[in-house]
Design a protein around this motif. Structure first.
Motif, PDB file in Angstrom:
ATOM      1  N   GLY A  32       8.403 -44.954 -35.582  1.00  0.00           N
ATOM      2  CA  GLY A  32       9.557 -45.517 -36.282  1.00  0.00           C
ATOM      3  C   GLY A  32       9.194 -45.767 -37.739  1.00  0.00           C
ATOM      4  O   GLY A  32       8.377 -45.052 -38.324  1.00  0.00           O
ATOM      5  N   LEU A  33       9.789 -46.791 -38.293  1.00  0.00           N
ATOM      6  CA  LEU A  33       9.556 -47.099 -39.703  1.00  0.00           C
ATOM      7  C   LEU A  33       8.097 -47.451 -39.968  1.00  0.00           C
ATOM      8  O   LEU A  33       7.618 -47.324 -41.087  1.00  0.00           O
ATOM      9  CB  LEU A  33      10.454 -48.257 -40.126  1.00  0.00           C
ATOM     10  CG  LEU A  33      11.954 -47.954 -40.017  1.00  0.00           C
ATOM     11  CD1 LEU A  33      12.775 -49.208 -40.272  1.00  0.00           C
ATOM     12  CD2 LEU A  33      12.337 -46.858 -40.991  1.00  0.00           C
ATOM     13  N   GLY A  34       7.422 -47.908 -38.932  1.00  0.00           N
ATOM     14  CA  GLY A  34       6.000 -48.216 -39.091  1.00  0.00           C
ATOM     15  C   GLY A  34       5.219 -47.000 -39.551  1.00  0.00           C
ATOM     16  O   GLY A  34       4.341 -47.098 -40.412  1.00  0.00           O
ATOM     17  N   SER A  80       3.651 -50.778 -31.593  1.00  0.00           N
ATOM     18  CA  SER A  80       4.558 -51.719 -30.913  1.00  0.00           C
ATOM     19  C   SER A  80       3.790 -52.687 -30.015  1.00  0.00           C
ATOM     20  O   SER A  80       4.254 -53.036 -28.931  1.00  0.00           O
ATOM     21  CB  SER A  80       5.602 -50.979 -30.064  1.00  0.00           C
ATOM     22  OG  SER A  80       6.421 -50.183 -30.860  1.00  0.00           O
ATOM     23  N   VAL A  85       6.564 -55.564 -26.258  1.00  0.00           N
ATOM     24  CA  VAL A  85       7.414 -54.396 -26.008  1.00  0.00           C
ATOM     25  C   VAL A  85       6.784 -53.495 -24.958  1.00  0.00           C
ATOM     26  O   VAL A  85       7.421 -53.114 -23.966  1.00  0.00           O
ATOM     27  CB  VAL A  85       7.653 -53.599 -27.309  1.00  0.00           C
ATOM     28  CG1 VAL A  85       8.209 -52.225 -26.999  1.00  0.00           C
ATOM     29  CG2 VAL A  85       8.612 -54.349 -28.204  1.00  0.00           C
ATOM     30  N   TYR A 126      13.375 -55.228 -40.261  1.00  0.00           N
ATOM     31  CA  TYR A 126      13.300 -53.825 -39.839  1.00  0.00           C
ATOM     32  C   TYR A 126      14.664 -53.161 -40.029  1.00  0.00           C
ATOM     33  O   TYR A 126      14.776 -52.021 -40.477  1.00  0.00           O
ATOM     34  CB  TYR A 126      12.899 -53.795 -38.369  1.00  0.00           C
ATOM     35  CG  TYR A 126      12.335 -52.484 -37.880  1.00  0.00           C
ATOM     36  CD1 TYR A 126      10.989 -52.177 -38.057  1.00  0.00           C
ATOM     37  CD2 TYR A 126      13.144 -51.560 -37.230  1.00  0.00           C
ATOM     38  CE1 TYR A 126      10.457 -50.988 -37.597  1.00  0.00           C
ATOM     39  CE2 TYR A 126      12.617 -50.365 -36.772  1.00  0.00           C
ATOM     40  CZ  TYR A 126      11.282 -50.078 -36.954  1.00  0.00           C
ATOM     41  OH  TYR A 126      10.765 -48.897 -36.496  1.00  0.00           O
ATOM     42  N   PHE A 184       1.596 -53.078 -35.395  1.00  0.00           N
ATOM     43  CA  PHE A 184       2.992 -52.804 -35.709  1.00  0.00           C
ATOM     44  C   PHE A 184       3.371 -51.400 -35.262  1.00  0.00           C
ATOM     45  O   PHE A 184       4.361 -51.188 -34.551  1.00  0.00           O
ATOM     46  CB  PHE A 184       3.198 -52.942 -37.228  1.00  0.00           C
ATOM     47  CG  PHE A 184       4.632 -52.874 -37.672  1.00  0.00           C
ATOM     48  CD1 PHE A 184       5.350 -54.038 -37.890  1.00  0.00           C
ATOM     49  CD2 PHE A 184       5.257 -51.662 -37.902  1.00  0.00           C
ATOM     50  CE1 PHE A 184       6.670 -53.993 -38.319  1.00  0.00           C
ATOM     51  CE2 PHE A 184       6.578 -51.596 -38.326  1.00  0.00           C
ATOM     52  CZ  PHE A 184       7.288 -52.773 -38.536  1.00  0.00           C
ATOM     53  N   THR A 185       2.571 -50.423 -35.657  1.00  0.00           N
ATOM     54  CA  THR A 185       2.940 -49.037 -35.410  1.00  0.00           C
ATOM     55  C   THR A 185       2.892 -48.698 -33.925  1.00  0.00           C
ATOM     56  O   THR A 185       3.644 -47.857 -33.434  1.00  0.00           O
ATOM     57  CB  THR A 185       2.065 -48.079 -36.241  1.00  0.00           C
ATOM     58  OG1 THR A 185       2.625 -46.772 -36.196  1.00  0.00           O
ATOM     59  CG2 THR A 185       0.650 -48.016 -35.741  1.00  0.00           C
ATOM     60  N   MET A 194       3.800 -57.987 -29.269  1.00  0.00           N
ATOM     61  CA  MET A 194       5.003 -58.799 -29.060  1.00  0.00           C
ATOM     62  C   MET A 194       5.707 -58.474 -27.745  1.00  0.00           C
ATOM     63  O   MET A 194       6.844 -58.849 -27.539  1.00  0.00           O
ATOM     64  CB  MET A 194       5.962 -58.697 -30.231  1.00  0.00           C
ATOM     65  CG  MET A 194       6.445 -57.343 -30.529  1.00  0.00           C
ATOM     66  SD  MET A 194       8.141 -57.429 -31.083  1.00  0.00           S
ATOM     67  CE  MET A 194       8.965 -58.053 -29.657  1.00  0.00           C
ATOM     68  N   SER A 213       9.591 -46.104 -29.106  1.00  0.00           N
ATOM     69  CA  SER A 213       9.360 -47.430 -29.673  1.00  0.00           C
ATOM     70  C   SER A 213       8.258 -47.383 -30.729  1.00  0.00           C
ATOM     71  O   SER A 213       8.376 -47.960 -31.801  1.00  0.00           O
ATOM     72  CB  SER A 213       8.967 -48.423 -28.569  1.00  0.00           C
ATOM     73  OG  SER A 213       8.538 -49.633 -29.149  1.00  0.00           O
ATOM     74  N   ALA A 214       7.190 -46.676 -30.417  1.00  0.00           N
ATOM     75  CA  ALA A 214       6.044 -46.654 -31.335  1.00  0.00           C
ATOM     76  C   ALA A 214       6.386 -45.914 -32.631  1.00  0.00           C
ATOM     77  O   ALA A 214       6.106 -46.399 -33.729  1.00  0.00           O
ATOM     78  CB  ALA A 214       4.841 -46.005 -30.649  1.00  0.00           C
TER      79      ALA A 214
END
Ligand code: PFF
Length: 455
Positions: free
Chosen positions: A27-29, A231, A236, A106, A228-229, A234, A24-25
């Motif tokens: 990713g695109l971040g 996660s 998660v 995303y 964000f990076t 929010m 999860s962590a």
């Protein structure tokens, strides 16, 4: 609330949780968002503040989400209802809205990574950075971007609807090392470039003047990027921890997740900036295209670059998939647990809504900024702040007891953690949120409104 009595699902293997959380962590971040934030916020000054946020705010805040999730064994909305009363019950809603907004764009960016993987197979990377920039602009928005956004969303929905995340957990085991290996290789290549020295100074040596001049935008950008990076903000990590048994050491797990995540982002920076500096491009110029422009140019320059590039972007697309799954899983678990909606209809309905909300981001980069800035600098930070207040000030006893499960008596460290959450973490998030809101208003006035008038 049917799920209260039935035994809750839990991770199949001891490492399942770590893999999913890292999945999860990472990713695109890390690969897309991080380098473009560094570029926009002036290089090393941003990196410094970002790293401070990761360690001093991200780490304690991740523990807050972990204990809240493992203790309540609920989705974010249910967890907040259990931890707080009155208005606190509505805070879980912020998480749900945040996840919805983030996932919408995303998926658009994930579509770009698919496009760039295919571009490699077509031998389409352009070694000239300016040409690569023009190419990015033509690929990032328009019908093709919308179709790839739809494709990505459909894959995410399918995986979540059928609950086949276990396969993804395993994929993460291969992917994270793959990203690290390719990225390290590319960073070594970037090291040989002419502009590397200048780039390292820009990226690694914080310019204190930049910090003094621009801290009002650097601080909220760094806070938002850290959340964000990782996660965070929010629900998660809260949701993932809700499936945990009580024998895991949450502090060690957090350190592992944060370590991997930070290392990958950092290495990506070591690729992007040498390429841009060598080509004489202002690192802020490519904006959200930073990674695509600089990597396409680098791959375009290398023997077999098309192949390495295709593998790299495909790997990033799958990394984006594991992150997107975690986002959608939270939204779905809310609808299942709290609203009693079935998994398949919940997932399909959300996927449809997310696709529609993402369309604007695939039509104009200003609109992507509109969503990204709002979610990242305001919503995520707000969610993290409120959860920290609730756990730090109102439920601190249970938080310490919960953290001690799997670790043992924390002694003074438990108090140190709670006090870190109570004062510095909350203060930093408050400052970041205030600046984030002000910055966002400025964005609306300076960028968004002129854009609307031009329509
Ligand atoms: N952490 C993911 C990334 O860096 O790409 C993105 C993300 C996933 C953000 C889940 C927020 C979240 F709740």
């Amino acid at each position: 609330m049917s799920s209260v009595d039935s035994p809750r699902e839990s991770w199949a293997t001891r490492l399942g949780f770590i893999f999913a959380a890292v999945g999860s962590a990472v990713g695109l971040g890390n690969v897309w968002r991080f380098p473009f934030q560094v570029g926009q916020e002036g290089g090393g000054a941003f990196l410094l503040i970002y790293l401070l946020f990761i360690v001093l705010v991200g780490f304690p805040a991740m523990l807050v989400e972990f204990v809240a999730g493992r203790y309540t064994e609920r989705n974010p909305v249910g967890a907040l209802k259990q931890l707080g009363t009155g208005l606190w019950e509505y805070v879980g809603w912020i998480f749900v809205v945040t996840g919805f907004v983030i996932l919408s764009y995303y998926s658009v960016v994930a579509g770009w990574t698919i496009r760039y993987a295919v571009l490699g197979l077509q031998d389409g990377y352009l070694a000239d950075v300016e040409a690569a920039e023009a190419q990015f602009v033509s690929l990032a928005v328009g019908l093709e971007a919308i179709l790839l956004h739809a494709l990505f969303m459909a894959v995410v929905v399918t995986v979540v609807a059928f609950g086949v995340e276990r396969g993804i957990e395993l994929a993460v085991k291969v992917l994270v090392p793959a990203i690290i290996v390719i990225a390290v290789g590319m960073a070594i290549y970037a090291f040989t470039l002419e502009g590397a020295g200048e780039a390292y100074t820009y990226y690694l040596a914080p310019d204190l003047e930049v910090l003094a001049d621009d801290w009002r935008s650097i601080v909220p950008a760094a806070a938002g990027q850290a959340f964000f990076t990782l996660s965070l903000g929010m629900g998660v990590m809260l949701t993932y921890a809700s499936y945990l048994q009580e024998d895991r050491n949450l502090a060690t797990d957090s350190a592992i997740i944060i370590g991997f995540d930070t290392a990958i982002a950092f290495i990506v920076g070591l690729i992007v900036f040498p390429v841009l500096f060598t080509a004489g491009v202002d690192p802020a110029a490519p904006g959200p295209g930073a990674i695509f422009v600089s990597l396409a140019a680098a791959f375009g320059d290398l023997t077999l670059g098309w192949l390495v590039g295709a593998v790299f972007f495909a790997t990033v697309a799958v990394a984006a998939l594991s992150s997107a799954i975690s986002l959608l899983e939270v939204l779905v678990s809310y609808l299942i647990d709290e609203r009693g909606i079935g998994r398949v209809p919940a997932t399909v309905a959300l996927g449809g809504g997310l696709f529609v909300l993402g369309i604007p981001s695939a039509l104009d980069l200003v609109l992507l900024d509109l969503f990204d800035g709002f979610a990242d600098q305001i919503l995520l930070v707000l969610g993290g702040l409120l959860l920290s207040v609730l756990v730090g000030w109102r439920r601190s006893d249970l938080a310490i007891t919960e953290l001690e499960l799997g670790i043992g008596d924390l002694g003074p460290y438990g108090d140190a953690w709670i006090w870190a959450v109570r004062i510095p973490v909350i203060a930093a998030l408050l400052v970041a949120l205030t600046l984030g809101i002000l910055g966002y208003i400025e964005f609306l006035q300076d960028d968004f409104w002129p854009w609307v008038q031009e329509l």
